[in-house]
Motif scaffolding. Structure first.
Motif, PDB file in Angstrom:
ATOM      1  N   LEU A   1     -16.940 -60.547  11.953  1.00 59.01           N
ATOM      2  CA  LEU A   1     -18.330 -60.676  12.390  1.00 59.01           C
ATOM      3  C   LEU A   1     -19.013 -59.312  12.420  1.00 59.01           C
ATOM      4  O   LEU A   1     -20.159 -59.170  11.975  1.00 59.01           O
ATOM      5  CB  LEU A   1     -18.392 -61.334  13.769  1.00 59.01           C
ATOM      6  N   GLU A   2     -18.306 -58.302  12.909  1.00 59.79           N
ATOM      7  CA  GLU A   2     -18.872 -56.951  12.964  1.00 59.79           C
ATOM      8  C   GLU A   2     -19.178 -56.422  11.561  1.00 59.79           C
ATOM      9  O   GLU A   2     -20.246 -55.832  11.330  1.00 59.79           O
ATOM     10  CB  GLU A   2     -17.916 -56.002  13.695  1.00 59.79           C
ATOM     11  N   SER A   3     -18.260 -56.639  10.624  1.00 55.90           N
ATOM     12  CA  SER A   3     -18.500 -56.144   9.259  1.00 55.90           C
ATOM     13  C   SER A   3     -19.662 -56.906   8.622  1.00 55.90           C
ATOM     14  O   SER A   3     -20.472 -56.320   7.890  1.00 55.90           O
ATOM     15  CB  SER A   3     -17.237 -56.247   8.404  1.00 55.90           C
ATOM     16  N   GLN A   4     -19.783 -58.189   8.899  1.00 54.33           N
ATOM     17  CA  GLN A   4     -20.908 -58.957   8.358  1.00 54.33           C
ATOM     18  C   GLN A   4     -22.221 -58.504   9.000  1.00 54.33           C
ATOM     19  O   GLN A   4     -23.264 -58.454   8.333  1.00 54.33           O
ATOM     20  CB  GLN A   4     -20.686 -60.458   8.583  1.00 54.33           C
TER      21      GLN A   4
ATOM     22  N   SER B   1     -27.788 -53.554   6.966  1.00 51.31           N
ATOM     23  CA  SER B   1     -28.127 -52.736   5.796  1.00 51.31           C
ATOM     24  C   SER B   1     -29.094 -53.490   4.884  1.00 51.31           C
ATOM     25  O   SER B   1     -29.955 -52.883   4.247  1.00 51.31           O
ATOM     26  CB  SER B   1     -26.869 -52.321   5.037  1.00 51.31           C
ATOM     27  N   LEU B   2     -28.993 -54.801   4.806  1.00 54.65           N
ATOM     28  CA  LEU B   2     -29.925 -55.584   3.993  1.00 54.65           C
ATOM     29  C   LEU B   2     -31.324 -55.588   4.605  1.00 54.65           C
ATOM     30  O   LEU B   2     -32.326 -55.587   3.889  1.00 54.65           O
ATOM     31  CB  LEU B   2     -29.413 -57.026   3.818  1.00 54.65           C
ATOM     32  N   LYS B   3     -31.386 -55.600   5.951  1.00 54.84           N
ATOM     33  CA  LYS B   3     -32.684 -55.575   6.623  1.00 54.84           C
ATOM     34  C   LYS B   3     -33.423 -54.262   6.333  1.00 54.84           C
ATOM     35  O   LYS B   3     -34.633 -54.238   6.223  1.00 54.84           O
ATOM     36  CB  LYS B   3     -32.504 -55.713   8.142  1.00 54.84           C
ATOM     37  N   LYS B   4     -32.671 -53.197   6.211  1.00 55.82           N
ATOM     38  CA  LYS B   4     -33.264 -51.890   5.962  1.00 55.82           C
ATOM     39  C   LYS B   4     -33.499 -51.673   4.467  1.00 55.82           C
ATOM     40  O   LYS B   4     -33.862 -50.583   4.062  1.00 55.82           O
ATOM     41  CB  LYS B   4     -32.346 -50.782   6.498  1.00 55.82           C
ATOM     42  N   ASN B   5     -33.277 -52.700   3.662  1.00 58.21           N
ATOM     43  CA  ASN B   5     -33.433 -52.625   2.212  1.00 58.21           C
ATOM     44  C   ASN B   5     -32.536 -51.562   1.583  1.00 58.21           C
ATOM     45  O   ASN B   5     -32.928 -50.880   0.641  1.00 58.21           O
ATOM     46  CB  ASN B   5     -34.894 -52.378   1.808  1.00 58.21           C
ATOM     47  N   GLU B   6     -31.362 -51.400   2.115  1.00 56.33           N
ATOM     48  CA  GLU B   6     -30.395 -50.471   1.561  1.00 56.33           C
ATOM     49  C   GLU B   6     -29.421 -51.263   0.675  1.00 56.33           C
ATOM     50  O   GLU B   6     -28.223 -51.274   0.899  1.00 56.33           O
ATOM     51  CB  GLU B   6     -29.621 -49.745   2.675  1.00 56.33           C
TER      52      GLU B   6
ATOM     53  N   SER C   1     -22.231 -57.246  -3.868  1.00 56.35           N
ATOM     54  CA  SER C   1     -20.981 -57.919  -4.233  1.00 56.35           C
ATOM     55  C   SER C   1     -20.199 -58.321  -2.975  1.00 56.35           C
ATOM     56  O   SER C   1     -19.578 -59.380  -2.929  1.00 56.35           O
ATOM     57  CB  SER C   1     -20.127 -57.038  -5.142  1.00 56.35           C
ATOM     58  N   LYS C   2     -20.275 -57.473  -1.924  1.00 54.79           N
ATOM     59  CA  LYS C   2     -19.634 -57.838  -0.660  1.00 54.79           C
ATOM     60  C   LYS C   2     -20.289 -59.083  -0.074  1.00 54.79           C
ATOM     61  O   LYS C   2     -19.615 -59.972   0.438  1.00 54.79           O
ATOM     62  CB  LYS C   2     -19.739 -56.692   0.353  1.00 54.79           C
TER      63      LYS C   2
ATOM     64  N   VAL D   1     -20.180 -64.794   1.324  1.00 57.32           N
ATOM     65  CA  VAL D   1     -20.799 -66.123   1.254  1.00 57.32           C
ATOM     66  C   VAL D   1     -19.808 -67.128   0.670  1.00 57.32           C
ATOM     67  O   VAL D   1     -19.687 -68.256   1.158  1.00 57.32           O
ATOM     68  CB  VAL D   1     -22.120 -66.075   0.438  1.00 57.32           C
ATOM     69  N   GLU D   2     -19.080 -66.712  -0.356  1.00 61.54           N
ATOM     70  CA  GLU D   2     -18.056 -67.588  -0.940  1.00 61.54           C
ATOM     71  C   GLU D   2     -16.964 -67.894   0.082  1.00 61.54           C
ATOM     72  O   GLU D   2     -16.519 -69.033   0.212  1.00 61.54           O
ATOM     73  CB  GLU D   2     -17.428 -66.944  -2.180  1.00 61.54           C
ATOM     74  N   GLU D   3     -16.541 -66.876   0.806  1.00 58.10           N
ATOM     75  CA  GLU D   3     -15.494 -67.061   1.818  1.00 58.10           C
ATOM     76  C   GLU D   3     -15.959 -68.027   2.909  1.00 58.10           C
ATOM     77  O   GLU D   3     -15.221 -68.922   3.328  1.00 58.10           O
ATOM     78  CB  GLU D   3     -15.139 -65.706   2.432  1.00 58.10           C
ATOM     79  N   MET D   4     -17.204 -67.858   3.352  1.00 58.18           N
ATOM     80  CA  MET D   4     -17.732 -68.760   4.374  1.00 58.18           C
ATOM     81  C   MET D   4     -17.865 -70.175   3.834  1.00 58.18           C
ATOM     82  O   MET D   4     -17.600 -71.154   4.543  1.00 58.18           O
ATOM     83  CB  MET D   4     -19.079 -68.241   4.900  1.00 58.18           C
TER      84      MET D   4
END
Length: 182
Positions: free
Chosen positions: A141-144, A150-155, A162-163, A168-171
């Protein structure tokens, strides 16, 4: 009235049944790591009716066709057996049934009941195992959460995308497994 030919055939049948039961006991004892070369003792009620070693002449054999049938029924259909049957290998009691209730079955001679199968399919977790699962889930959960931040900051980098796809595939796979379990 039973003639001699029928009596001999009945005796041969019950001796065949007895021999097959003794072979089964011997095989199960070997499978469970017990020494099957020791004498096998069979009791009907509280009386010893058989004592012997497989492949040798028994030192005691008071078995009758009726007792052999009771023994066969105790091993194949314990719920419907009457009386008491117990089996010892050496001095160790490995099987005991009384009035349809299996009290001891160290060799697994009696067939498994439906109730036992249901119980064996249930998962039993220890507190420690559950705590480990929670810790693993928390780290995921922490890594997600870091990835989402990072996606919110547009980084967005190719590595972070790819992560995200992999997670998403794993979930998705985890969701499918949960739905199948349900």
């Amino acid at each position: 009235m039973i003639d001699d030919g029928e009596a001999k055939e009945i005796k041969r049948d019950y001796l065949d049944i007895l021999e097959s039961l003794l072979k089964l006991i011997h095989a199960k004892a070997k499978e469970k790591g017990l020494d099957p070369s020791k004498d096998v003792h069979i009791y009907s009620s509280s009386s010893k009716v058989y004592q012997g070693t497989l492949g040798e002449s028994p030192s005691k054999n008071l078995l009758t066709p009726t007792i052999v049938e009771n023994l066969k029924k105790a091993l194949s259909d314990p719920k419907n057996s009457q009386g008491a049957i117990s089996i010892k290998i050496g001095h160790e009691k490995v099987f005991h049934i009384k009035n349809g209730e299996v009290l001891t079955d160290k060799l697994g001679l009696a067939p498994r009941t439906q109730k036992n199968e249901v119980v064996s399919n249930e998962r039993i977790y220890s507190v420690e195992a559950l705590q480990k699962q929670v810790a693993v889930l928390q780290s995921k959960l922490e890594s997600q959460q870091k990835l989402v931040d990072s996606l919110k900051k547009n980084e967005q980098t190719p590595e972070s995308l790819s992560k995200l796809v992999a997670q998403v595939e794993e979930m998705s796979n985890a969701l499918l497994k949960q739905q199948q379990l349900i």
